[in-house]
Design an enzyme around this catalytic site. Structure first.
Site, PDB file in Angstrom:
ATOM      1  N   LYS A  96      -7.360  20.311  -7.523  1.00 37.24           N
ATOM      2  CA  LYS A  96      -8.780  20.156  -7.227  1.00 37.24           C
ATOM      3  C   LYS A  96      -9.093  21.022  -6.015  1.00 37.24           C
ATOM      4  CE  LYS A  96     -12.190  16.453  -6.324  1.00 37.24           C
ATOM      5  NZ  LYS A  96     -12.388  14.995  -6.228  1.00 37.24           N
ATOM      6  N   SER A 139     -15.936  12.890  -9.223  1.00 35.66           N
ATOM      7  CA  SER A 139     -16.063  14.272  -8.835  1.00 35.66           C
ATOM      8  C   SER A 139     -14.910  15.169  -9.303  1.00 35.66           C
ATOM      9  CB  SER A 139     -16.154  14.359  -7.307  1.00 35.66           C
ATOM     10  OG  SER A 139     -14.940  13.926  -6.704  1.00 35.66           O
ATOM     11  N   SER A 184     -13.472   8.838  -8.283  1.00 35.83           N
ATOM     12  CA  SER A 184     -13.443  10.229  -8.748  1.00 35.83           C
ATOM     13  C   SER A 184     -12.186  10.693  -9.467  1.00 35.83           C
ATOM     14  CB  SER A 184     -13.721  11.174  -7.590  1.00 35.83           C
ATOM     15  OG  SER A 184     -15.094  11.191  -7.320  1.00 35.83           O
TER      16      SER A 184
HETATM   17  N1  GLN Z   1     -19.249   9.024  -7.420  1.00 38.34           N
HETATM   18  C1  GLN Z   1     -18.945   8.559  -6.109  1.00 38.34           C
HETATM   19  C2  GLN Z   1     -19.740   9.360  -5.103  1.00 38.34           C
HETATM   20  O1  GLN Z   1     -20.541  10.117  -5.506  1.00 38.34           O
HETATM   21  C3  GLN Z   1     -17.477   8.652  -5.839  1.00 38.34           C
HETATM   22  C4  GLN Z   1     -17.027  10.036  -5.576  1.00 38.34           C
HETATM   23  C5  GLN Z   1     -15.567  10.126  -5.254  1.00 38.34           C
HETATM   24  O2  GLN Z   1     -14.781   9.236  -5.578  1.00 38.34           O
HETATM   25  N2  GLN Z   1     -15.209  11.197  -4.597  1.00 38.34           N
HETATM   26  O3  GLN Z   1     -19.603   9.249  -3.934  1.00 38.34           O
END
Ligand code: GLN
Length: 490
Positions: free
Chosen positions: A78, A153, A177
């Protein structure tokens, strides 16, 4: 030979039996990335030259008789993990031209294990999002249906693994995410116990919640990768001294007597009926394998999303203050004075969702609102942690859906941030508590989209979650299904 379908174990056997070399394997996957990435946009950077160089090195080590479990095997990171020899963008214009002066601990560890890194994967900007649509480099497309989001994400990681561009990838999980995109793309991913995987060199979003972990097509491959990722790291003050473990050893343990808890709160309003049915069938399968199933309560789970959207933005507003336009970031040129430089560089460098989080975070931390929001959210966080403590006195594993629904259409939730935030309604409490949780495929909708089932465990029960998932995957074949992608090859 469909090398892109092979598990890590099959790839390793192939290398050791000299059916193919690390170089041939790398070239095959680079070719597949070249063919499919234009449709999927899973990679931000393809690291062709460095990948071929590390493949050559791996072949030399293999020729000398070395036999590390990951030697010569391909992967991708990532684009939130810093790499000294490649750009690290965090999918932001702010870091479009940033090359880190050092590599993340996770990057160093997997490189030392001899893995061949094929590139850096797309994601939501600074890991803020649930659909991969906040990326400065454009959205990622779900390999099962390219009109759908892959989740976020870590959407690039999930799409790349599901599409067979890499067998495994790293992800990070602050509120879901790893698990949410794993569910939406039909793969397996685990958010380890907080403190298990080093955060050194992993660009910070919300430091008390962020945790890196593996994403793969099976629990066994997740275990293999996690084995190399997890270790105590003196460079991360929240890294746990007992971080390392042998995640492979217990994989085959029978599930006889396993106590499974099913939280009532996870099957209420808002859950898609096809997801509910598939997860119920998954729970029935665990019962067939010897588990006893009981209903439990996590009464504070309904407050998890609102608690998270105070705490995560608060930490983000502090963490992202380092991107000031002066040092390694995007810098605005049309400026009149220093204040103007900060303001314009940050306005131009950050996308709308990141700016929204910074604004909310600064607000809840400001004098006069701190007690009402930030402190209150910390108190609710303790209640959520307490819910899990009580539950794990009665059960070994908590099982439920990973997401309220399957993959949704690109653009479908963009106008309404709150509906996007609710995509993580079942994943966020886990991060607030710091416990481990895994998502694995357990079925498909009638329209052919994958459905994910989530397993949650007590602190440092990561190996138990991998064990339960592995036993489940030995009896079922959901994780073996592959999307039908047009490669243009015969
Ligand atoms: N969807 C959540 C956010 O927007 C979690 C994102 C994540 O786990 N990095 O913050």
């Amino acid at each position: 030979m469909d090398l892109h379908h092979f598990s890590l174990r099959q790839l390793r056997e192939g290398l050791h039996n000299k059916n193919f070399s690390a170089r041939e394997l790398t070239e095959t996957l680079l070719q597949r990335i070249h063919t499919l990435n234009p449709q999927l946009n899973a990679f931000i950077t393809v690291a062709e030259a460095t990948a071929l160089a590390s493949a050559a090195e791996a072949d030399a080590r293999l020729a000398k008789g070395e036999s590390g479990p990951l030697l010569g095997l391909p992967m991708a990171h990532k684009d939130i993990f810093c790499t000294a020899d490649l750009p690290t963008t965090c999918a932001s214009k702010m870091l479009e031209n940033f090359v880190a002066p050092y590599s993340a601990t996770v990057v160093e560890r997997l490189a030392a294990a001899g893995m061949v890194m094929l590139g850096k994967l797309n994601m939501d900007e600074f890991a803020m999002g649930s659909s991969n649509e906040t990326s400065y480099f454009g959205p990622v497309h779900n390999p099962w249906n390219v009109d759908m989001v892959p989740g976020g994400s870590s959407g690039g990681s999930a799409a790349a693994v599901a599409a067979g561009l890499v067998p495994v990838a790293t992800g990070t999980d602050t509120g879901g995410s790893i698990r949410q995109p794993a569910a939406l793309c039909g793969i397996t991913g685990i958010k380890p116990t907080y403190g298990r995987v080093s955060r050194f060199g992993m660009i910070a979003f919300a430091s008390s919640l962020d945790q890196g972990g593996p994403m793969a097509r099976s629990a066994e491959d997740c275990a293999l990768l996690l084995d190399a990722m997890a270790a105590h790291d003196p460079r991360d003050s929240t890294s746990h001294p007992a971080a390392a473990s042998d995640f492979l050893r217990g994989l085959d343990r029978p599930l006889q007597g396993l106590r499974v808890g099913v939280p009532e709160e996870f099957f209420g309003e808002g859950l898609d009926p096809e997801v509910a049915a598939a997860v119920q069938a998954g729970i029935d399968q665990l019962a067939k394998l010897g588990a006893s199933v009981q209903s439990i309560r996590l009464p504070n789970n309904p407050h998890a999303v609102s608690t998270y959207y105070v705490l995560a933005p608060a930490e983000a507003s502090s963490n992202l203050s380092r991107f000031d336009g002066v040092r390694y970031t995007h810098r605005s040129h049309a400026v009149e004075n220093l204040d103007d430089l900060y303001r314009k560089s940050r306005y131009e460098g950050f996308g709308a969702e990141v700016r929204r989080r910074i604004l909310v975070g600064a607000y809840v931390l400001s004098a006069g609102y701190y007690d009402a929001y930030y402190l209150k959210a910390q108190q609710v966080r303790s209640l959520i942690r307490e819910d899990f403590r009580r539950a794990f006195a009665e059960v070994d594993v908590i099982v439920g859906p990973t997401t309220p629904g399957p993959a949704f259409g690109l653009g479908a939730k963009n106008a309404d941030p709150v509906s996007m935030y609710l995509a993580d309604i079942y994943t966020i409490a886990v991060n607030l508590a710091g416990i481990p949780a895994l998502s694995m495929p357990c079925g498909f909708t009638r329209s052919g989209l994958p459905i994910g089932m989530q397993l949650m465990g007590d602190y440092f029960a990561d190996d138990l979650l991998l064990n339960v998932a592995h036993r489940y995957q030995q009896e079922t074949d959901w994780h073996l299904a592959r999307p039908n992608l047009q490669t243009g090859e015969a």
